[in-house]
Design a protein around this motif. Sequence first.
Motif, PDB file in Angstrom:
ATOM      1  N   VAL A 357      -8.427 -12.973 -41.510  1.00 29.72           N
ATOM      2  CA  VAL A 357      -8.835 -13.242 -42.434  1.00 29.72           C
ATOM      3  C   VAL A 357     -10.272 -14.010 -42.384  1.00 29.72           C
ATOM      4  O   VAL A 357     -11.310 -13.807 -43.107  1.00 29.72           O
ATOM      5  N   ILE A 358     -10.416 -14.785 -41.345  1.00 32.79           N
ATOM      6  CA  ILE A 358     -11.818 -15.691 -41.091  1.00 32.79           C
ATOM      7  C   ILE A 358     -12.767 -14.574 -40.727  1.00 32.79           C
ATOM      8  O   ILE A 358     -14.007 -14.829 -41.133  1.00 32.79           O
ATOM      9  N   ALA A 359     -12.504 -13.662 -39.940  1.00 33.23           N
ATOM     10  CA  ALA A 359     -13.552 -12.530 -39.487  1.00 33.23           C
ATOM     11  C   ALA A 359     -14.181 -11.891 -40.663  1.00 33.23           C
ATOM     12  O   ALA A 359     -15.148 -11.534 -40.989  1.00 33.23           O
ATOM     13  N   PHE A 360     -12.919 -11.453 -41.598  1.00 35.65           N
ATOM     14  CA  PHE A 360     -13.559 -10.794 -42.872  1.00 35.65           C
ATOM     15  C   PHE A 360     -14.227 -11.646 -43.826  1.00 35.65           C
ATOM     16  O   PHE A 360     -15.286 -11.348 -44.302  1.00 35.65           O
ATOM     17  N   GLN A 361     -13.941 -13.193 -43.742  1.00 39.11           N
ATOM     18  CA  GLN A 361     -14.776 -14.118 -44.394  1.00 39.11           C
ATOM     19  C   GLN A 361     -16.110 -14.176 -44.029  1.00 39.11           C
ATOM     20  O   GLN A 361     -17.057 -14.384 -44.668  1.00 39.11           O
ATOM     21  N   VAL A 362     -16.248 -14.209 -42.791  1.00 44.36           N
ATOM     22  CA  VAL A 362     -17.416 -14.316 -42.116  1.00 44.36           C
ATOM     23  C   VAL A 362     -18.558 -12.897 -42.506  1.00 44.36           C
ATOM     24  O   VAL A 362     -19.604 -13.018 -42.927  1.00 44.36           O
ATOM     25  N   ALA A 363     -17.813 -11.924 -42.410  1.00 50.05           N
ATOM     26  CA  ALA A 363     -18.624 -10.873 -42.661  1.00 50.05           C
ATOM     27  C   ALA A 363     -19.032 -10.644 -44.092  1.00 50.05           C
ATOM     28  O   ALA A 363     -20.042 -10.154 -44.377  1.00 50.05           O
ATOM     29  N   ARG A 364     -18.193 -11.157 -44.889  1.00 47.54           N
ATOM     30  CA  ARG A 364     -18.429 -11.344 -46.396  1.00 47.54           C
ATOM     31  C   ARG A 364     -19.594 -12.167 -46.848  1.00 47.54           C
ATOM     32  O   ARG A 364     -20.240 -11.918 -47.761  1.00 47.54           O
ATOM     33  N   ARG A 365     -19.549 -13.012 -45.931  1.00 52.62           N
ATOM     34  CA  ARG A 365     -20.411 -14.294 -46.313  1.00 52.62           C
ATOM     35  C   ARG A 365     -21.906 -14.124 -45.260  1.00 52.62           C
ATOM     36  O   ARG A 365     -22.521 -14.999 -45.160  1.00 52.62           O
ATOM     37  N   THR A 366     -22.090 -13.057 -44.677  1.00 51.65           N
ATOM     38  CA  THR A 366     -23.256 -12.860 -43.901  1.00 51.65           C
ATOM     39  C   THR A 366     -24.553 -13.256 -44.530  1.00 51.65           C
ATOM     40  O   THR A 366     -25.168 -13.836 -43.939  1.00 51.65           O
ATOM     41  N   ALA A 367     -24.659 -12.836 -45.692  1.00 52.62           N
ATOM     42  CA  ALA A 367     -25.890 -12.976 -46.363  1.00 52.62           C
ATOM     43  C   ALA A 367     -26.044 -14.540 -46.650  1.00 52.62           C
ATOM     44  O   ALA A 367     -27.109 -15.115 -46.417  1.00 52.62           O
ATOM     45  N   GLU A 368     -25.071 -15.072 -47.233  1.00 52.83           N
ATOM     46  CA  GLU A 368     -25.070 -16.611 -47.348  1.00 52.83           C
ATOM     47  C   GLU A 368     -25.410 -17.496 -46.257  1.00 52.83           C
ATOM     48  O   GLU A 368     -26.148 -18.220 -46.174  1.00 52.83           O
ATOM     49  N   GLU A 389     -12.807 -24.122 -42.842  1.00 56.28           N
ATOM     50  CA  GLU A 389     -11.996 -23.237 -43.271  1.00 56.28           C
ATOM     51  C   GLU A 389     -10.768 -23.098 -42.571  1.00 56.28           C
ATOM     52  O   GLU A 389      -9.601 -23.076 -43.253  1.00 56.28           O
ATOM     53  N   VAL A 390     -10.863 -22.913 -41.166  1.00 56.92           N
ATOM     54  CA  VAL A 390      -9.743 -22.712 -40.288  1.00 56.92           C
ATOM     55  C   VAL A 390      -8.894 -24.092 -40.583  1.00 56.92           C
ATOM     56  O   VAL A 390      -7.509 -23.853 -40.584  1.00 56.92           O
ATOM     57  N   GLY A 391      -9.371 -25.097 -40.653  1.00 58.30           N
ATOM     58  CA  GLY A 391      -8.849 -26.349 -40.526  1.00 58.30           C
ATOM     59  C   GLY A 391      -8.151 -26.576 -41.936  1.00 58.30           C
ATOM     60  O   GLY A 391      -6.812 -27.004 -41.889  1.00 58.30           O
ATOM     61  N   TRP A 392      -8.269 -26.083 -42.957  1.00 53.49           N
ATOM     62  CA  TRP A 392      -7.943 -26.335 -44.140  1.00 53.49           C
ATOM     63  C   TRP A 392      -6.650 -25.274 -44.326  1.00 53.49           C
ATOM     64  O   TRP A 392      -5.466 -25.587 -44.935  1.00 53.49           O
ATOM     65  N   LEU A 393      -6.651 -24.171 -44.009  1.00 56.80           N
ATOM     66  CA  LEU A 393      -5.680 -23.065 -43.838  1.00 56.80           C
ATOM     67  C   LEU A 393      -4.469 -23.741 -42.820  1.00 56.80           C
ATOM     68  O   LEU A 393      -3.385 -23.576 -43.317  1.00 56.80           O
ATOM     69  N   MET A 394      -4.868 -24.150 -41.809  1.00 54.04           N
ATOM     70  CA  MET A 394      -4.094 -24.779 -40.848  1.00 54.04           C
ATOM     71  C   MET A 394      -3.173 -25.953 -41.429  1.00 54.04           C
ATOM     72  O   MET A 394      -1.969 -26.099 -41.391  1.00 54.04           O
ATOM     73  N   ALA A 395      -3.966 -26.777 -42.037  1.00 53.98           N
ATOM     74  CA  ALA A 395      -3.534 -28.054 -42.399  1.00 53.98           C
ATOM     75  C   ALA A 395      -2.180 -27.770 -43.665  1.00 53.98           C
ATOM     76  O   ALA A 395      -1.544 -28.401 -43.677  1.00 53.98           O
ATOM     77  N   GLY A 396      -2.720 -26.784 -44.509  1.00 61.34           N
ATOM     78  CA  GLY A 396      -2.077 -26.355 -45.591  1.00 61.34           C
ATOM     79  C   GLY A 396      -0.401 -25.877 -44.923  1.00 61.34           C
ATOM     80  O   GLY A 396       0.449 -26.325 -45.589  1.00 61.34           O
ATOM     81  N   GLY A 397      -0.755 -24.909 -44.340  1.00 56.65           N
ATOM     82  CA  GLY A 397       0.593 -24.412 -43.654  1.00 56.65           C
ATOM     83  C   GLY A 397       1.329 -25.294 -42.801  1.00 56.65           C
ATOM     84  O   GLY A 397       2.498 -25.405 -42.727  1.00 56.65           O
ATOM     85  N   ALA A 398       0.717 -26.173 -42.064  1.00 55.14           N
ATOM     86  CA  ALA A 398       1.342 -27.276 -41.280  1.00 55.14           C
ATOM     87  C   ALA A 398       1.974 -28.242 -42.210  1.00 55.14           C
ATOM     88  O   ALA A 398       3.046 -28.510 -42.018  1.00 55.14           O
TER      89      ALA A 398
END
Length: 461
Positions: A357-368, A389-398
Amino acid sequence: MLGFLGFLAEDAASEWLGARLEPRTLVFSLVLALVTGFLFGLAPAIEAARERAGAALKDQAASLASFGSQAHLRKGFIVAQVALSLLLLVGAGLFTRSLFRLMTEDPGFHAENLLRFSLEPGLNGYDLARGLAFYHELQQRLTVLPGVRSVGATNYGPFGHGRRSDNITVEGYKAGDDEDVRALQDGASPNYFHTMGIPILEGREFTERDGAGAPQVVMVNEALTKRVARAGDLHRKHLAFGVGNHLVFREIVGIVRDSKYGSLREEATPFIYVPLAQVEQLDRAAFFVRAVRDESGLGADVRRLVRNMDTNLPVYDMRSMTVQIADSIYRDRMVAVLAGVFGVLATVLAAIGLYRVIAFQVARRTAEMGVRMALGAMPRDVMALVMREVGWLMAGGAAIGLVAAWVLGRYVQSQLYGVTAKDPVVFAGALLVLAMAAMTAGYIPARRAARIDPIVALRYE
């Protein structure tokens, strides 16, 4: 599967587990895998069929992935994976710590270099007198075997396959109207407590003088003295089996330390030992042979000795006491292993999903990110953006996983030993392991994002 069976006692595993793969199990597993793959692949397939052809022809990756519902769905799956992983890790930690407490629990006697075996002469027609004489002679002969330090015997013995319980009447203790004073009972030969390494706290151990025609005596454990504490010091007092009139009282000649009898989990239970020579009926006997060094080499000599005394009397249940104790917790071992395996697998899957998911997000936001770096953002700023972004996902699941583990903990409390289902050490450890896995999974795409060339990124679309 073979690895899991190695954690079980051989006898126990052979009773209800086998390494042979059954056709029904194989078919069920294949069908379940196919159905699961179909169901989880159906949603992306439907979504792909609805994509706009114009966006696809223009190869606008950002437009293809710009629908917020898709991004939220991916993140929702990751949060759910993290929560489930944390729940399984907490369970694995609880069962593992419980197993460790059991493995380090003091049974109340020394199990090292101790060989146990059982006999049941009553099945071969022995009466009480002949059977007790056989036990006495066998103990004497075992004592002089090379490599033997001492020998003792009981009817059932600790971690055996039986027990006897009786109501008792204790001198100086008046039970209440609705009070039922009970205690476990077992026979014990002279030298039994010395052989087992069970300390005698007061009084003496049984001797050869405590025979069938001698005054009847007993020994009790600490738990019984606490149970009838109002009677005072029990040494030299008397007790009888049963209640009412016309009871036969026996003198208490010794008080011994509490020891585990049925399992490592049990609490100390009031216990009474009767001289083996003074039991009222012939029962089976469990012999305990204390070796000078390694007890495994005594098995053949013991079988040969019993065969020379009576060729028709089988020896059974022969094993080391360390093995006997280990076998008594094989279910705890298997549960801890399975919980650990599932926890690790769930964590690995969650880390892989998070990485994708994070790799896809990075690819999608390359221009940004190229724009950010062109405007002065440093690589560490871009990396921090991704890791946030990783931290927020981790915090929500935790957060979800911790609440679920806290709520569901009460359902496994009865299966634990020496640890509570809300153990803060286990919760903190599980959270730390999952956080390390998540940060590792997120670091790779974050580092890749930090190395983006702004000029190449601005031409990305």
